[in-house]
Design an enzyme around this catalytic site. Structure first.
Site, mmCIF file in Angstrom:
data_model
loop_
_atom_site.group_PDB
_atom_site.id
_atom_site.type_symbol
_atom_site.label_atom_id
_atom_site.label_comp_id
_atom_site.label_asym_id
_atom_site.label_seq_id
_atom_site.Cartn_x
_atom_site.Cartn_y
_atom_site.Cartn_z
ATOM 1 N N LYS A 1 -3.067 -29.484 92.416
ATOM 2 C CA LYS A 1 -2.176 -28.827 91.510
ATOM 3 C C LYS A 1 -2.428 -27.512 90.913
ATOM 4 O O LYS A 1 -1.940 -26.555 90.548
ATOM 5 C CB LYS A 1 -1.986 -29.671 90.287
ATOM 6 C CG LYS A 1 -1.177 -31.191 90.570
ATOM 7 C CD LYS A 1 -0.683 -31.483 89.300
ATOM 8 C CE LYS A 1 0.621 -32.879 89.725
ATOM 9 N NZ LYS A 1 1.036 -33.612 88.659
ATOM 10 N N LYS B 1 3.544 -35.871 100.264
ATOM 11 C CA LYS B 1 4.115 -36.899 99.202
ATOM 12 C C LYS B 1 5.385 -36.664 98.461
ATOM 13 O O LYS B 1 5.397 -35.133 98.064
ATOM 14 C CB LYS B 1 3.038 -37.069 98.267
ATOM 15 C CG LYS B 1 3.249 -38.498 97.358
ATOM 16 C CD LYS B 1 2.214 -38.634 96.167
ATOM 17 C CE LYS B 1 2.761 -37.521 95.139
ATOM 18 N NZ LYS B 1 2.448 -37.965 93.791
ATOM 19 N N LYS C 1 8.139 -35.251 92.038
ATOM 20 C CA LYS C 1 9.140 -35.221 91.443
ATOM 21 C C LYS C 1 8.872 -33.560 90.940
ATOM 22 O O LYS C 1 10.154 -32.700 90.565
ATOM 23 C CB LYS C 1 9.369 -35.740 90.163
ATOM 24 C CG LYS C 1 8.201 -35.763 89.088
ATOM 25 C CD LYS C 1 8.483 -36.659 88.069
ATOM 26 C CE LYS C 1 7.637 -37.741 87.694
ATOM 27 N NZ LYS C 1 6.202 -37.412 87.480
HETATM 28 N N1 AQP Z 1 5.765 -40.414 96.654
HETATM 29 C C1 AQP Z 1 5.327 -41.401 95.982
HETATM 30 N N2 AQP Z 1 5.334 -42.734 96.684
HETATM 31 C C2 AQP Z 1 4.973 -43.603 95.886
HETATM 32 N N3 AQP Z 1 4.594 -43.658 94.622
HETATM 33 C C3 AQP Z 1 4.224 -42.478 94.026
HETATM 34 N N4 AQP Z 1 4.171 -42.139 92.741
HETATM 35 C C4 AQP Z 1 4.600 -40.911 92.716
HETATM 36 N N5 AQP Z 1 4.816 -40.344 93.644
HETATM 37 C C5 AQP Z 1 4.962 -41.287 94.584
HETATM 38 C C6 AQP Z 1 3.834 -43.093 91.729
HETATM 39 O O1 AQP Z 1 4.655 -42.907 90.475
HETATM 40 C C7 AQP Z 1 3.932 -42.943 89.464
HETATM 41 C C8 AQP Z 1 4.005 -41.956 88.568
HETATM 42 O O2 AQP Z 1 3.214 -40.886 88.872
HETATM 43 P P1 AQP Z 1 3.034 -39.691 87.670
HETATM 44 O O3 AQP Z 1 4.404 -39.187 87.232
HETATM 45 O O4 AQP Z 1 2.152 -39.894 86.787
HETATM 46 O O5 AQP Z 1 2.631 -38.633 88.560
HETATM 47 P P2 AQP Z 1 2.332 -38.473 90.015
HETATM 48 O O6 AQP Z 1 1.529 -39.505 90.718
HETATM 49 O O7 AQP Z 1 1.815 -36.844 90.404
HETATM 50 O O8 AQP Z 1 3.939 -38.293 90.631
HETATM 51 P P3 AQP Z 1 4.719 -37.204 90.963
HETATM 52 O O9 AQP Z 1 6.203 -37.679 91.231
HETATM 53 O O10 AQP Z 1 4.112 -36.389 92.211
HETATM 54 O O11 AQP Z 1 4.577 -36.409 89.736
HETATM 55 P P4 AQP Z 1 4.212 -34.635 89.570
HETATM 56 O O12 AQP Z 1 5.192 -34.119 90.517
HETATM 57 O O13 AQP Z 1 4.726 -34.568 88.091
HETATM 58 O O14 AQP Z 1 2.835 -34.555 89.825
HETATM 59 C C9 AQP Z 1 2.302 -43.180 89.774
HETATM 60 O O15 AQP Z 1 2.066 -44.507 89.954
HETATM 61 C C10 AQP Z 1 2.323 -42.622 91.263
HETATM 62 O O16 AQP Z 1 1.388 -43.024 92.017
#
Ligand code: AQP
Length: 344
Positions: free
Chosen positions: A119, A202, A205
């Protein structure tokens, strides 16, 4: 010594950042597991807005997304009468415990966190916040406050969970048993859904460079289907599960299909034997759309009554605070803070 949680059930805690539009990755990796396990555990699910501000957020959008994520928890099938749904910043104990735990977390541990490196690399070096660096400590506070035994997350959160365990063990070693040391609950399929445009990354969002990267839970259903039909594949022809990085796109589509349908890998391979990528994409699109259709209908129902969501979040904050404050009080005593000041 076992830590008294006052419940016969083990506890679960997890959360999602309101940092964008929730993807099918968030749903398959995290939310769907929460729904499945909510009756088995005493469950706490928070919308982690304090985590979201570790990268820049527009205030109005953050407010809107915080409510949207909470409504999506319910639309996905979390029952607010069974599980506690709340907003992280409504429970000040998260910030207080995070500070205390920061004082017990060596910088070297945080320097190893790959999510921070990923990040931070996306931002200008001089704008990367200390909050982003300390993000895993706040996550440890979230989990340890509720004495959670299990933390259902996607595979990308495995390293943060390990750090949480290390912090809990260190504190317990220094001050005596204070925290339950949590276990990750990571599913076998769907734990890492990959980007449709680039299956080496991955699905995320906050990845908004390509409109074909992710299917969002609130996408128009035709548009969701179109994105899957455009998913990157390869120039091979057979359809099978594989670790071959060149074939990550096809594997990703098969994993999505397997997670949604719950069918075993060999049955899926037999089903697609002799068929082309066009058929694979069409059938994946169909199962995704049929998964999203009822979820979106429930979402519309929930959001048509804003007072209902206000009530859920108020009740959630009350319930969560009661548990969180109990742990925080114990921690403050352990580290040597004076009892709370009371007006004479
Ligand atoms: N691609 C993915 N596959 C499976 N699980 C996923 N998670 C996120 N992306 C995937 C799981 O969703 C939960 C929420 O995560 P978060 O919002 O705390 O942040 P993150 O893990 O960093 O998810 P994002 O979507 O990638 O968010 P941003 O882009 O804001 O950083 C967690 O349980 C995560 O494992």
């Amino acid at each position: 010594m076992t830590i008294e949680t006052g419940s016969s059930k083990q506890r679960v805690l997890s959360g999602i950042q309101p940092s964008g539009n929730l993807t099918i990755g968030n749903y398959l990796g995290a939310l769907s597991q929460w729904v499945k396990e909510q009756h088995r555990y005493e469950s706490y699910f928070c919308v982690v807005d304090m985590h979201a501000i570790t990268v820049p957020q527009d205030p109005a959008t953050l407010r809107e997304k915080t409510r949207e994520v909470a409504a999506l928890y319910i639309a996905s099938g979390i029952d607010p009468q069974v599980a506690t749904i709340f907003v992280q910043s409504h429970v000040p104990a998260h910030a207080e415990l995070a500070w205390i735990l920061n004082c017990f977390t060596p910088i070297g541990w945080l320097n190893r966190m790959t999510q921070f490196k990923d990040k931070a690399a996306k931002q200008q070096a001089d704008t990367v916040s200390a909050g982003l660096f300390n993000y895993p400590v706040l996550m440890a506070a979230d989990i340890l406050l509720y004495q959670a035994h299990q933390v259902p997350v996607g595979d990308d959160q495995r390293q943060h969970l390990e750090l949480t365990r290390d912090v809990a063990q260190r504190f317990n070693y220094l001050y005596g048993e204070t925290f339950v040391v949590p276990e990750p609950m990571i599913r076998e399929t769907g734990a890492r859904v990959m980007g449709l445009d680039d299956p080496t990354k991955k699905m995320s969002k906050s990845e908004v460079d390509s409109q074909y990267h992710a299917v969002y839970l609130l996408d128009d259903l035709d548009w969701a289907s179109k994105k899957i039909m455009r998913a990157k594949t390869d120039s091979y022809t057979d359809i099978r599960f594989t670790n071959d990085p060149e074939r990550a796109g096809v594997n990703n589509l098969l994993e999505i299909y397997a997670t949604i349908t719950g069918q075993p890998h060999d049955a899926i391979e037999a089903h697609f034997a002799g068929k082309g990528y066009g058929v694979l994409k069409r059938e994946v699109a169909e199962v995704v759309v049929e998964m999203l259709r009822p979820l979106q209908a429930r979402y519309r129902e929930i959001t048509s009554d804003p007072a209902y969501l206000d009530g859920v979040l108020a009740q959630g904050a009350e319930r969560a605070s009661t548990v969180a404050e109990r742990t925080l009080k114990l921690v403050k005593e352990r580290v040597g803070f004076l009892p709370p000041y009371r007006r004479p």
